[in-house]
Design an enzyme around this catalytic site. Sequence first.
Site, short mmCIF file in Angstrom:
data_model
loop_
_atom_site.label_atom_id
_atom_site.label_comp_id
_atom_site.label_asym_id
_atom_site.label_seq_id
_atom_site.Cartn_x
_atom_site.Cartn_y
_atom_site.Cartn_z
CD1 TRP A 12 28.84 1.49 -5.65
CD2 TRP A 12 27.29 2.29 -4.28
NE1 TRP A 12 28.81 0.70 -4.53
CE2 TRP A 12 27.86 1.17 -3.67
CE3 TRP A 12 26.26 2.97 -3.62
CZ2 TRP A 12 27.48 0.72 -2.41
CZ3 TRP A 12 25.88 2.51 -2.35
CH2 TRP A 12 26.49 1.40 -1.76
N GLY A 13 29.22 6.26 -6.22
CA GLY A 13 30.29 7.04 -5.61
C GLY A 13 29.73 8.23 -4.84
CE1 TYR A 49 26.30 8.66 -13.68
CE2 TYR A 49 26.95 10.95 -13.41
CZ TYR A 49 27.06 9.74 -14.07
OH TYR A 49 27.93 9.61 -15.12
CB SER A 138 23.92 -0.91 -1.06
OG SER A 138 24.91 -1.53 -1.90
CE LYS A 191 24.68 -6.83 -7.76
NZ LYS A 191 24.09 -5.55 -8.20
CB THR A 248 20.21 -6.58 -8.17
OG1 THR A 248 21.12 -6.19 -7.14
CG2 THR A 248 20.65 -5.91 -9.46
#
Length: 345
Positions: A12-13, A49, A138, A191, A248
Amino acid sequence: MKKVAVLGAGSWGTALSIVLSDNGHDVRLWTHRKEQAELINSTHKNEHYLEIMIPEKIVAFHDMKEALQDVDVVLIVVPTKAIREVCLQLEANLTHQPVIIHATKGIEPGTLKRVSQMIDEEMPSVQYEDIVVLSGPSHAEEVAMRQPTTVTVASLNEEYAKISQDLFFNEVFRVYTSNDVIGIELGGALKNIIALGAGISDGLGYGDNAKAALITRGLAEITRLGTYLGANPLSFLGLPGVGDLIVTCTSVHSRNWRAGNLLGKGKQLEDVLEHMGMVVEGVRTAEAAHQFAVAEQVEMPITSGIYAIIHNQKKPKEIVEELMKRDKREEMDDLASLLKNRYAR
């Protein structure tokens, strides 16, 4: 152009760094692993990743002080369990006051703190109302490939929310603003628990009917707890609520869905986490949410059932049977009472 330090070089980063770089910002991607920083700078890849080329303009750092030099914005994107440690380092190395944004989705077991509360506790130089949270449906893989994505940034500081919106906004990454920090954080965190459940359901071989019920009733639980903690219930109908919940719970990109799917197939939690090789936030968040539900007597049967599966080794089919045998009730009682209580104030 802004100078931005991104703290956390996971999927994500890395994906958010690509968005920022595409927007012309000077991006410094910090990792606590020296070898990872060297690999990113030499190959422009972060293959553990994301299997995608990283723009050469993004520079990776292992030295946090160097990464933070003269930055306008700090974006925190580390797992929940690392938030306090990273914030302590951040506080020790900051010599000025940049805008602080976080994009971490989780709740701390034991304290039951949201991420913004943890940042506030560990960083006396930062005012709580100035912290910005970014959340929404996302997947990092899709964001990194520049596929259309929409998220929300929330802060009590309207100026900082708009700065953050401008920072990320482009033709494939649309950003909305909100002032409901509690709702946006809880929607993104809770979530993950329901996504574990969706994965378990699929792993058991159940169909779309079961998953649709799980998602819908899971949203009711998220709204129930979020409203109890002061969130606007309508926030859970937006991107960081139902939007993030759908993506998700239904995608193989989701770590939480994949972990749940393995649990549903009979794998042990320790083996699942080892197989994943990355943080599965829903595991810790399920513990925190269950603790809160018990302490405050907030009804969260799905969350409690998933907690029992992952922490008490209950068999998934037994939990499904217990949920299906619960007392009869009216479906809209929850939402109607939540809205009535909120707008009767």
